[in-house]
Design an enzyme around this catalytic site. Structure first.
Site, mmCIF file in Angstrom:
data_model
loop_
_atom_site.group_PDB
_atom_site.id
_atom_site.type_symbol
_atom_site.label_atom_id
_atom_site.label_comp_id
_atom_site.label_asym_id
_atom_site.label_seq_id
_atom_site.Cartn_x
_atom_site.Cartn_y
_atom_site.Cartn_z
ATOM 1 C CG ASP A 73 73.160 36.789 43.716
ATOM 2 O OD1 ASP A 73 74.238 37.166 44.220
ATOM 3 O OD2 ASP A 73 72.957 36.738 42.493
ATOM 4 N N PRO A 74 70.850 36.653 47.562
ATOM 5 C CG PRO A 74 70.616 38.622 48.823
ATOM 6 C CD PRO A 74 71.379 38.038 47.656
#
Length: 329
Positions: A73-74
């Protein structure tokens, strides 16, 4: 500078990269593509002709094949395994391999994405939670456990992403299928208490968005409600935060584990930091035989700004780093 062993060129390989928190995994791969495609490590010499374009891919002529063995995920940082050339065919082994993570849980608030990138769904008491309660609760999440993915996820049900049901207030046609995963180890490694800089997300679901989410969930639970349960005690400090470390099987949702753990503690919670320290044999810190270290993203970031001069063997700094860390396929 010591010499490095060079395989027959161009080569195919696997190597680990240390992803920073913030950008998406795919954006980093897109940035790396032109760098790798102009290196004699991976690219065919121009004198041998230009590879033909493959209709089924959108890569530009001359680009090397590049893929990842499981996105992050970012918000997350840490180990990201990359495959180049024929190495892309070896990436599936990293989807089901053993992984290690450390994550920070912030109590008192849960979000639609189960992490700090999302919007507040509800708040709940947190001041009653102690270090001892967390340690005791962790034992209930070890071994083989069932996990239910969040309703705000891209997983599809009857061809529609779950988040569409939640956003549009469409009742789920059936319960979200729980998955069996294995948590090999799980421990509390740091109790931060209120000594931290984290805060709940400013963005919150509107009342209409909460009603839509309730409508979706009521398709499987008619009594489902989303309601704030404010902290009743006088609160003059930040909500409690703590760090847990885990070794898990492939397919484990760290965010779901933190979400469920907070519920077990009689509170709500979400992930505010997440680091993957191991993905199979690729690690941040080598502790076992066969472990392979990873290349910091800053090495590639610097090369993208200025590749720099080649050394006496004809290699730039980033190429030498790849040669030292890669696993030839």
């Amino acid at each position: 500078m010591p010499k490095v062993t060079v395989p027959p060129l161009p080569t195919s390989a696997l190597f680990g990269m240390v992803k920073p928190s913030g950008p998406t995994s795919m954006s980093l791969l897109n940035n790396l593509q032109p760098l790798l495609s102009t290196s004699r490590l991976f690219a065919q010499p121009s004198s041998e002709g230009t590879p033909k374009r493959k209709k089924k891919r959108s890569r530009k002529v001359g680009d090397v094949k590049l893929g990842q063995g499981g996105t992050l995920d970012p918000l997350a940082d840490g180990v990201l395994v990359l495959g180049v050339g024929k190495g892309t065919k070896q990436l599936t082994q990293f989807l089901d391999c053993t992984k290690e993570y450390s994550t920070t849980c912030l109590l008192g608030c849960e979000t639609d994405t189960y992490d700090s990138e999302g919007a507040r769904v509800r708040t709940a008491p947190w001041k009653h939670v102690t270090r001892e309660m967390v340690i005791e609760a962790l034992s209930k999440f070890q071994g083989q456990i069932k996990q239910t993915p969040p309703v705000f996820s891209a997983l599809k049900m009857d061809g529609k992403p779950l988040y569409e049901y939640a956003r549009k207030g469409i009742p789920l046609p059936r319960p979200i299928e729980a998955r069996t995963v294995t948590v090999h180890s799980l421990e509390l490694v740091e109790w931060k208490g209120s000594d931290h800089s984290f805060s709940w997300p400013e963005k919150a679901l509107t009342e209409d968005e909460k009603k839509a989410m309730e409508a979706a969930i009521r398709g499987i639970d008619k009594a489902a409600t989303i309601k704030d349960e404010p902290e009743t005690a006088a609160v003059d400090e930040k909500p409690t935060a703590f760090v847990i470390k885990m070794k898990v099987s492939g397919g484990t949702y760290v965010r779901s584990l933190v979400h469920d753990l907070a519920h077990e503690l009689g509170s709500a919670g979400h992930v505010v930091t997440l680091t993957r320290s191991r993905q199979g044999r690729f690690v941040l810190n080598q502790t076992e035989d066969g472990d392979r270290g990873c290349i910091p993203w800053s090495i590639f970031e610097n090369a993208l700004a200025d590749a720099g001069a080649a050394d006496e063997e004809g290699w730039t700094e980033w190429e030498r780093e790849v040669l030292q860390h890669m696993e030839v396929v």
